[in-house]
Design an enzyme around this catalytic site. Sequence first.
Site, PDB file in Angstrom:
ATOM      1  N   LYS A  55     -29.901  -2.842 -24.238  1.00  0.00           N
ATOM      2  CA  LYS A  55     -30.984  -3.828 -24.324  1.00  0.00           C
ATOM      3  C   LYS A  55     -30.778  -4.934 -23.288  1.00  0.00           C
ATOM      4  CE  LYS A  55     -31.710  -2.460 -29.086  1.00  0.00           C
ATOM      5  NZ  LYS A  55     -31.417  -2.653 -30.497  1.00  0.00           N
ATOM      6  N   GLN A  99     -28.615  -7.299 -34.045  1.00  0.00           N
ATOM      7  CA  GLN A  99     -28.393  -5.855 -34.073  1.00  0.00           C
ATOM      8  C   GLN A  99     -28.055  -5.382 -35.496  1.00  0.00           C
ATOM      9  OE1 GLN A  99     -28.884  -3.630 -31.497  1.00  0.00           O
ATOM     10  NE2 GLN A  99     -28.509  -2.061 -33.050  1.00  0.00           N
ATOM     11  N   ASP A 122     -38.031  -8.392 -32.261  1.00  0.00           N
ATOM     12  CA  ASP A 122     -37.632  -7.052 -32.724  1.00  0.00           C
ATOM     13  C   ASP A 122     -38.398  -6.685 -34.007  1.00  0.00           C
ATOM     14  OD1 ASP A 122     -36.050  -4.791 -32.221  1.00  0.00           O
ATOM     15  OD2 ASP A 122     -34.502  -5.414 -33.637  1.00  0.00           O
TER      16      ASP A 122
END
Length: 279
Positions: A55, A99, A122
């Site tokens: 990412k 994450q 996200d």
Amino acid sequence: MAPLVLDGKKLSLEIEAQLAERVKKIKEKHKGRAPILATILVGSDPASMTYVKMKGNACLRVGLEPQKVEMPETTTTEQLAAKIGELNRNPDVAGILLQHPVPKQIDERFCFDSIRLEKDVDGVTTWGFGRMAMGERAYGSATPQGIMMILNHYQIQLSGRHAVVVGRSPILGKPMAAMLLNANCTVTICHSKTHNLGDLVRQGDIVVGAVGRPKFIQASWVKDGAVVVDAGYHPGGLGDVDLEGVKERVSAYTPVPGGVGPMTIATLITQTVEAAEKW
Ligand code: NAP
């Protein structure tokens, strides 16, 4: 007719080229300063480390600045939420990625929900999920949003078709089902307590594998002409669907690798650029 390969790798490169142009304009507006995507990694799970690195690299390719936040395995919910609070307040941070998964002692839902909606690039917050499900503007959860992007790009007909989603996780199966419903599919959601899974999958015009078990969706469960989306990624390049067994008789499929994976990252970066344009 040969099946259509829904090539996420190729599409993600096209998307990145367009994003790089948009980031250039953002930087001009901010005297050369690049907006930041903060990526938070708690602990040292090797797969998570790889995802965060990928990412970060995608940020660099389009001109965004990745800011790596690494926290120890022993981090508490309070410490992680405090770090998210700091990033929420930092005006140079356009987006925040936490994450998944975090170590067991952490209340992941609480920490996800600590991310400000405007920085939830996200698409992991409860509030964002609710807005998306209601058809209101929100950043979609990156993997299902990326799947929608690839289905739309390849003009896969969704309206009126029966979509069977296998998996109901908060970041993948559930938002996937809501997005397909919003696109006027008739949706069946399957999970570990579902009976007669094979019979249900066989009804799917569109089948989404989001189970997390290699080749779990058997070839004999997939009907001829279906569209197969395989979100799984396992060692040896295996997905959640027995793709080898269905490739020749479906109408379209996402390859593994090179299908859903690159689209997840492209979506995260797209949503970060959108957030940065309001920066
Ligand atoms: P997860 O949180 O483990 O969820 C798995 C889902 O599968 C759960 O809803 C579970 O049902 C269901 N399931 C498990 N065993 C089943 C069974 N025997 N029959 C039917 N359903 C069953 O996984 P996830 O995070 O959603 O990820 C799913 C897959 O997508 C994984 O392969 C993961 O690697 C992949 N993924 C890929 C990306 C990407 O960027 N490419 C991103 C995220 C995830 P219950 O709810 O009943 O437990």
